[in-house]
Write a protein that holds these residues in place. Sequence first.
Motif, PDB file in Angstrom:
ATOM      1  N   TYR A 226      39.343  49.438  44.746  1.00 13.99           N
ATOM      2  CA  TYR A 226      40.348  49.530  43.983  1.00 13.99           C
ATOM      3  C   TYR A 226      41.498  49.824  44.409  1.00 13.99           C
ATOM      4  O   TYR A 226      42.583  49.408  44.025  1.00 13.99           O
ATOM      5  N   GLU A 227      41.581  50.875  45.446  1.00 11.94           N
ATOM      6  CA  GLU A 227      42.821  51.273  45.985  1.00 11.94           C
ATOM      7  C   GLU A 227      43.289  50.293  46.765  1.00 11.94           C
ATOM      8  O   GLU A 227      44.749  50.169  46.808  1.00 11.94           O
ATOM      9  N   THR A 228      42.666  49.366  47.280  1.00 10.48           N
ATOM     10  CA  THR A 228      43.331  48.343  48.222  1.00 10.48           C
ATOM     11  C   THR A 228      43.889  47.554  47.386  1.00 10.48           C
ATOM     12  O   THR A 228      45.179  47.070  47.551  1.00 10.48           O
ATOM     13  N   TYR A 229      43.238  47.126  46.301  1.00  7.57           N
ATOM     14  CA  TYR A 229      43.977  46.219  45.326  1.00  7.57           C
ATOM     15  C   TYR A 229      45.217  46.982  44.740  1.00  7.57           C
ATOM     16  O   TYR A 229      46.277  46.229  44.714  1.00  7.57           O
ATOM     17  N   ALA A 230      45.084  48.144  44.202  1.00  3.52           N
ATOM     18  CA  ALA A 230      46.215  48.879  43.585  1.00  3.52           C
ATOM     19  C   ALA A 230      47.418  48.874  44.161  1.00  3.52           C
ATOM     20  O   ALA A 230      48.808  48.762  43.937  1.00  3.52           O
ATOM     21  N   SER A 231      47.086  49.297  45.740  1.00  2.00           N
ATOM     22  CA  SER A 231      48.175  49.334  46.676  1.00  2.00           C
ATOM     23  C   SER A 231      49.185  48.083  47.061  1.00  2.00           C
ATOM     24  O   SER A 231      50.030  48.133  47.786  1.00  2.00           O
ATOM     25  N   CYS A 232      48.574  46.853  46.882  1.00  2.15           N
ATOM     26  CA  CYS A 232      49.135  45.778  47.260  1.00  2.15           C
ATOM     27  C   CYS A 232      50.304  45.390  46.563  1.00  2.15           C
ATOM     28  O   CYS A 232      50.970  44.532  47.055  1.00  2.15           O
ATOM     29  N   ARG A 233      50.630  46.079  45.528  1.00  4.19           N
ATOM     30  CA  ARG A 233      51.947  45.743  44.818  1.00  4.19           C
ATOM     31  C   ARG A 233      52.442  46.884  43.925  1.00  4.19           C
ATOM     32  O   ARG A 233      51.398  47.708  43.403  1.00  4.19           O
ATOM     33  N   ALA A 234      53.702  47.127  43.992  1.00  3.32           N
ATOM     34  CA  ALA A 234      54.215  48.129  43.219  1.00  3.32           C
ATOM     35  C   ALA A 234      54.122  48.035  41.694  1.00  3.32           C
ATOM     36  O   ALA A 234      53.802  48.949  40.799  1.00  3.32           O
ATOM     37  N   ASP A 235      54.250  46.825  41.247  1.00  3.44           N
ATOM     38  CA  ASP A 235      54.071  46.544  39.806  1.00  3.44           C
ATOM     39  C   ASP A 235      53.213  45.588  39.446  1.00  3.44           C
ATOM     40  O   ASP A 235      53.145  44.420  39.699  1.00  3.44           O
ATOM     41  N   HIS A 236      51.935  45.883  38.740  1.00  2.00           N
ATOM     42  CA  HIS A 236      51.252  44.966  38.288  1.00  2.00           C
ATOM     43  C   HIS A 236      51.330  44.626  36.808  1.00  2.00           C
ATOM     44  O   HIS A 236      50.114  43.860  36.466  1.00  2.00           O
ATOM     45  N   PHE A 237      52.156  44.531  36.151  1.00  2.00           N
ATOM     46  CA  PHE A 237      52.429  44.368  34.800  1.00  2.00           C
ATOM     47  C   PHE A 237      52.248  42.718  34.690  1.00  2.00           C
ATOM     48  O   PHE A 237      53.243  42.007  35.330  1.00  2.00           O
ATOM     49  N   GLY A 238      51.523  41.933  34.064  1.00  2.00           N
ATOM     50  CA  GLY A 238      51.410  40.751  33.864  1.00  2.00           C
ATOM     51  C   GLY A 238      51.015  40.171  35.326  1.00  2.00           C
ATOM     52  O   GLY A 238      51.232  38.798  35.483  1.00  2.00           O
ATOM     53  N   TYR A 239      50.424  40.766  36.142  1.00  5.85           N
ATOM     54  CA  TYR A 239      50.138  40.118  37.523  1.00  5.85           C
ATOM     55  C   TYR A 239      48.729  39.816  37.815  1.00  5.85           C
ATOM     56  O   TYR A 239      47.883  40.679  37.472  1.00  5.85           O
ATOM     57  N   SER A 240      48.292  39.004  38.344  1.00  8.45           N
ATOM     58  CA  SER A 240      47.140  38.502  38.844  1.00  8.45           C
ATOM     59  C   SER A 240      47.182  38.276  40.254  1.00  8.45           C
ATOM     60  O   SER A 240      48.135  37.675  40.863  1.00  8.45           O
ATOM     61  N   ARG A 241      46.040  38.387  40.885  1.00  8.12           N
ATOM     62  CA  ARG A 241      45.964  38.051  42.610  1.00  8.12           C
ATOM     63  C   ARG A 241      44.967  37.312  42.865  1.00  8.12           C
ATOM     64  O   ARG A 241      43.820  37.511  42.225  1.00  8.12           O
ATOM     65  N   VAL A 242      45.099  36.398  43.826  1.00 14.58           N
ATOM     66  CA  VAL A 242      44.093  35.508  43.978  1.00 14.58           C
ATOM     67  C   VAL A 242      43.102  36.281  45.297  1.00 14.58           C
ATOM     68  O   VAL A 242      43.777  36.871  46.112  1.00 14.58           O
ATOM     69  N   ILE A 243      41.804  36.358  44.916  1.00 11.22           N
ATOM     70  CA  ILE A 243      40.829  36.960  46.095  1.00 11.22           C
ATOM     71  C   ILE A 243      40.307  35.550  46.640  1.00 11.22           C
ATOM     72  O   ILE A 243      39.147  35.485  46.455  1.00 11.22           O
ATOM     73  N   TRP A 244      40.968  35.051  47.615  1.00 17.26           N
ATOM     74  CA  TRP A 244      40.617  33.980  48.266  1.00 17.26           C
ATOM     75  C   TRP A 244      39.377  33.756  48.762  1.00 17.26           C
ATOM     76  O   TRP A 244      38.515  32.588  48.714  1.00 17.26           O
ATOM     77  N   ASP A 245      38.964  34.729  49.574  1.00 16.79           N
ATOM     78  CA  ASP A 245      37.704  34.667  50.487  1.00 16.79           C
ATOM     79  C   ASP A 245      36.529  34.823  49.919  1.00 16.79           C
ATOM     80  O   ASP A 245      35.507  34.349  50.404  1.00 16.79           O
ATOM     81  N   LEU A 246      36.563  35.217  48.574  1.00 13.52           N
ATOM     82  CA  LEU A 246      35.305  35.161  47.836  1.00 13.52           C
ATOM     83  C   LEU A 246      34.503  33.819  48.040  1.00 13.52           C
ATOM     84  O   LEU A 246      33.393  33.705  47.732  1.00 13.52           O
ATOM     85  N   SER A 247      35.415  32.780  47.873  1.00 15.07           N
ATOM     86  CA  SER A 247      34.826  31.438  47.796  1.00 15.07           C
ATOM     87  C   SER A 247      33.835  30.952  48.708  1.00 15.07           C
ATOM     88  O   SER A 247      32.977  30.257  48.382  1.00 15.07           O
ATOM     89  N   VAL A 248      34.052  31.309  50.052  1.00 18.43           N
ATOM     90  CA  VAL A 248      32.820  30.806  50.997  1.00 18.43           C
ATOM     91  C   VAL A 248      31.541  31.477  50.722  1.00 18.43           C
ATOM     92  O   VAL A 248      30.629  30.818  50.841  1.00 18.43           O
TER      93      VAL A 248
END
Length: 307
Positions: A226-248
Amino acid sequence: MPTFKSLPVDELVRKLEHPGRKVRMVLDTDTFNEIDDQFAVVYALLSSERIELEAFYAAPFYNQMSSSPGDGMEKSYHELLKIRALMQREELPVLRGSTSYLPGSVEPVDSEAVQDLIRRAMDTDPSDPLYVVAIGAITNVASALLLAPEIIHRIVIVWLGGHAFHWPRTDEFNLKQDVHAARIIFDSTAPVVLIPCMGVASHLKTTLSEVREYVKDSGAIGSYLYETYASCRADHFGYSRVIWDLSVIAWLLQPEACPSYLTPSPLISDDLRFIHDPNRHPIRYVSYLDRDRVFQDLFRKLAGKKE
């Protein structure tokens, strides 16, 4: 390029089928590069019903998070140690990989990870291959193939690399960092399962609110993710992020959520486009990912870690 003794087509096709059972696996990852590798490492560790995870290999990377490919590999090594400790899995080997990308098409970059991969592959029965899952520049795996071409008979490579075949270009981070390595993988005739980024793995988006709801309270590792995700961006409003590596990992666990087909192994042009030659040997190409099924599986497994 070394001379690879090609697998008979029927054997290659058989190894490109989903295993449908628990498999031995090593995970090659540039873990400090972004935030998605951490999720994939945890997903693999939580999936012992289908994955017997034997080792982690730190892969090189070079971007704003590192000062060189070797520095990226070293940071990834230490990030793997941190996750391993949080998951209380200190018995799992974590090995340093290549400190640079391949300097050419016939020159490996040796490392303890490369030697470990060769050893594990050579100790593997060809009828029950070792799954080599890679979520970064594929330097370590290509180096192992250059040093021991015979391992193509004992492994299956599952790689997140390039973009979908319909994408205009394939100048994706994992592929373009080490084009020599990517070409070796596609030319080697080793069994390769390719999961493209844009157009396929790009479906795997999540949000801070979702991670807060389903990940944060899942013990020490949930707090860390959670902290890793939260710290990746200052503003998370309306924002989604790809967690690419789950795919394999998802392909090994839920093939029905990752439809795929056999297609000729692509060539890579100098301007980073996939070139298709119908006379080439086959690979397996994942064409879609069911985002909901993948995250539902991950979140359910994390729920078992709640304090």
